[in-house]
Design an enzyme around this catalytic site. Structure first.
Site, PDB file in Angstrom:
ATOM      1  CB  SER A  30      -0.999   0.035   1.262  1.00  0.00           C
ATOM      2  OG  SER A  30      -0.253  -0.092   2.396  1.00  0.00           O
ATOM      3  CG  HIS A  37      -1.224   3.622   4.399  1.00  0.00           C
ATOM      4  ND1 HIS A  37      -1.760   2.986   5.578  1.00  0.00           N
ATOM      5  CD2 HIS A  37      -0.859   2.527   3.773  1.00  0.00           C
ATOM      6  CE1 HIS A  37      -1.465   1.717   5.475  1.00  0.00           C
ATOM      7  NE2 HIS A  37      -1.254   1.409   4.273  1.00  0.00           N
TER       8      HIS A  37
END
Length: 290
Positions: free
Chosen positions: A43, A270
């Site tokens: 990711s 993230h």
């Protein structure tokens, strides 16, 4: 105009046009072909949570503004992006989901450039450590080091015993599938600051003594990525220096990583769009593509 003068002008013009045409043909023939670029990874490579979303495979939560797309746009490379959120090292050689083949299947002898981030999902390292330490931090009111006290070296032990050899195997599979490619394995930019920031507790509810503990786990993960890269002939892109001061505790516009709570992304902890751009830029600098 006399006929003999007109003939000379026409002859000179034709010669000039012919020379120009030959020059253009020669330049086209010798133009540098675009890089055949394949992006692999998890990711952090996919840019999960960064808009706009790539609609070609929603299972992978891939962004069209992730660092591979930034690199391709700035270098003119021909990009095949097979990054996928939640990917582990095993998914380089095994299907991750139905319809999502092993990532190395995208590679060939014609591949010129490969980039990747991988390893953070093996053993559930990132999610398990963040979840465990966040829960412990809430229960302790942010005091002490309850996560370290409970889990000790368990995360580090898994990284060393399991993730490290899996990384080496994954990188070897990439080298075998694309023997002529330049391969770059990216480290993970800092999630936590070097020391506890009391103002950050609402965004990252980690106890003060567990902030360096979590950061140490991430440092260890990056170290084994670097070690595996060096042992397999892969370029390691180190973010430990350039991402300092851009962790998830910093304000929007400065941070590269979104916090666990009250962030600006659907996928917390993230990289945001700024982080993906900076990852691209540093990678290009290391590879001499900028």
């Amino acid at each position: 105009m006399p006929k003999h003068v007109l003939r000379r002008v026409m002859t000179a013009t034709a010669a000039a046009v012919g020379t120009l045409a030959l020059g253009l043909t020669d330049a086209t023939a010798h133009a540098t072909p675009s890089l055949d670029y394949v992006a692999l990874g998890d990711s952090y490579s996919a840019g999960s949570g960064v808009l706009p979303v790539d609609p070609s495979n929603l299972l992978c939560l891939r962004s069209t503004a992730n660092y591979p797309h930034v690199i391709a746009a700035r270098t003119g490379a021909d990009l095949d992006d097979v990054t996928c959120g939640a990917a582990q090292t095993s998914h380089f050689t095994q299907a991750q989901y139905p319809g999502v083949p092993p990532q190395v299947d995208a590679l060939s002898a014609d591949t010129d450039l490969v980039t990747l981030t991988i390893g953070g999902n093996d053993n559930g390292t990132f999610i398990n450590a963040i979840t465990a330490c966040g829960t412990a931090g809430v229960l302790s009111g942010g005091k002490g080091s309850p996560c370290k006290d409970k889990h000790g070296t368990s995360f580090d032990d898994e990284i060393e015993a399991d993730t490290y050899p899996a990384l080496k195997a994954a990188l070897r599979s990439v080298r075998a599938a694309a023997p002529g490619a330049r391969v770059a394995a990216l480290g993970y930019p800092w999630i936590m600051p070097a020391a506890a920031d009391p103002s950050c507790f609402l965004k990252l509810p980690v106890a003060a003594g567990d902030v360096p503990y979590l950061r140490g786990i991430q440092a260890h993960l990056n170290q084994v990525v670097e070690r595996a890269a060096k042992e397999t002939g892969v370029t390691f892109v180190d973010f430990s220096g350039v991402s300092e001061g851009h962790d998830a505790c910093k304000p929007a516009g400065t941070r590269w990583i979104e916090p666990l709570l009250f962030g600006n992304s659907l996928v917390p902890v993230h990289p945001n769009a700024l982080g993906e751009r900076r990852m691209a830029e540093h990678t290009m600098e290391v590879l001499g593509l900028s």
